[in-house]
Scaffold this motif. Structure first.
Motif, PDB file in Angstrom:
ATOM      1  N   SER A   1       0.813  -1.218   0.000  1.00  0.00           N
ATOM      2  CA  SER A   1       0.000   0.000   0.000  1.00  0.00           C
ATOM      3  C   SER A   1       0.848   1.271   0.000  1.00  0.00           C
ATOM      4  N   ASN A   2       1.970   1.278   0.714  1.00  0.00           N
ATOM      5  CA  ASN A   2       2.798   2.500   0.728  1.00  0.00           C
ATOM      6  C   ASN A   2       3.408   2.774  -0.649  1.00  0.00           C
TER       7      ASN A   2
ATOM      8  N   ARG B   1       1.987   1.758  -3.506  1.00  0.00           N
ATOM      9  CA  ARG B   1       0.827   2.138  -4.309  1.00  0.00           C
ATOM     10  C   ARG B   1       0.516   3.628  -4.116  1.00  0.00           C
ATOM     11  N   GLU B   2       0.612   4.095  -2.900  1.00  0.00           N
ATOM     12  CA  GLU B   2       0.361   5.511  -2.616  1.00  0.00           C
ATOM     13  C   GLU B   2       1.452   6.392  -3.229  1.00  0.00           C
TER      14      GLU B   2
ATOM     15  N   ARG C   1       0.776   6.599  -6.950  1.00  0.00           N
ATOM     16  CA  ARG C   1      -0.656   6.684  -7.240  1.00  0.00           C
ATOM     17  C   ARG C   1      -0.944   7.375  -8.568  1.00  0.00           C
ATOM     18  N   ASP C   2      -0.359   8.531  -8.814  1.00  0.00           N
ATOM     19  CA  ASP C   2      -0.632   9.268 -10.055  1.00  0.00           C
ATOM     20  C   ASP C   2      -0.208   8.466 -11.285  1.00  0.00           C
TER      21      ASP C   2
END
Length: 107
Positions: free
Chosen positions: A45-46, A48-49, A52-53
């Motif tokens: 998740s980190n 992915r964040e 993200r763009d």
């Protein structure tokens, strides 16, 4: 490929330690597979964040261009529609190419 790093072996089927190192550098989690090497890849998740763009842009572009793949011309090369055949009365039917070539179609 850009860095000239050979990250696979066995005709490109086995991802080696260099592949794992490159994946970790990008923030991916890689696990070892007995037959494919370091191929089991996930995006924490980190990471992915962080990306993200870029991931949203890739998701849009992949969907937008998925419908037409470069190098493919047209759709199917064959169909199951058969051949349209008819008799003198005007009735038409579809038959296989073999049935059509076997002789005239009568009512």
């Amino acid at each position: 490929m850009t860095r000239g790093i050979k990250d696979t072996s066995h005709q490109g089927r086995w991802h080696n330690e260099r592949f794992r190192a490159l994946g970790k550098e990008l923030g991916l989690t890689l696990e070892h597979h007995d037959k494919l090497g370091w191929s089991v890849t996930s995006v924490p998740s980190n990471t992915r964040e962080l990306y993200r763009d870029e991931l949203e842009e890739l998701a849009f572009v992949l969907v937008a261009y998925r419908r037409h793949e470069p190098g493919r011309k047209g759709g199917r090369k064959s169909n199951n529609n058969g051949v349209s055949a008819g008799c003198g009365c005007g009735h038409k039917i579809r038959v296989s190419r073999g049935a059509y070539d076997a002789g005239p179609i009568y009512c």
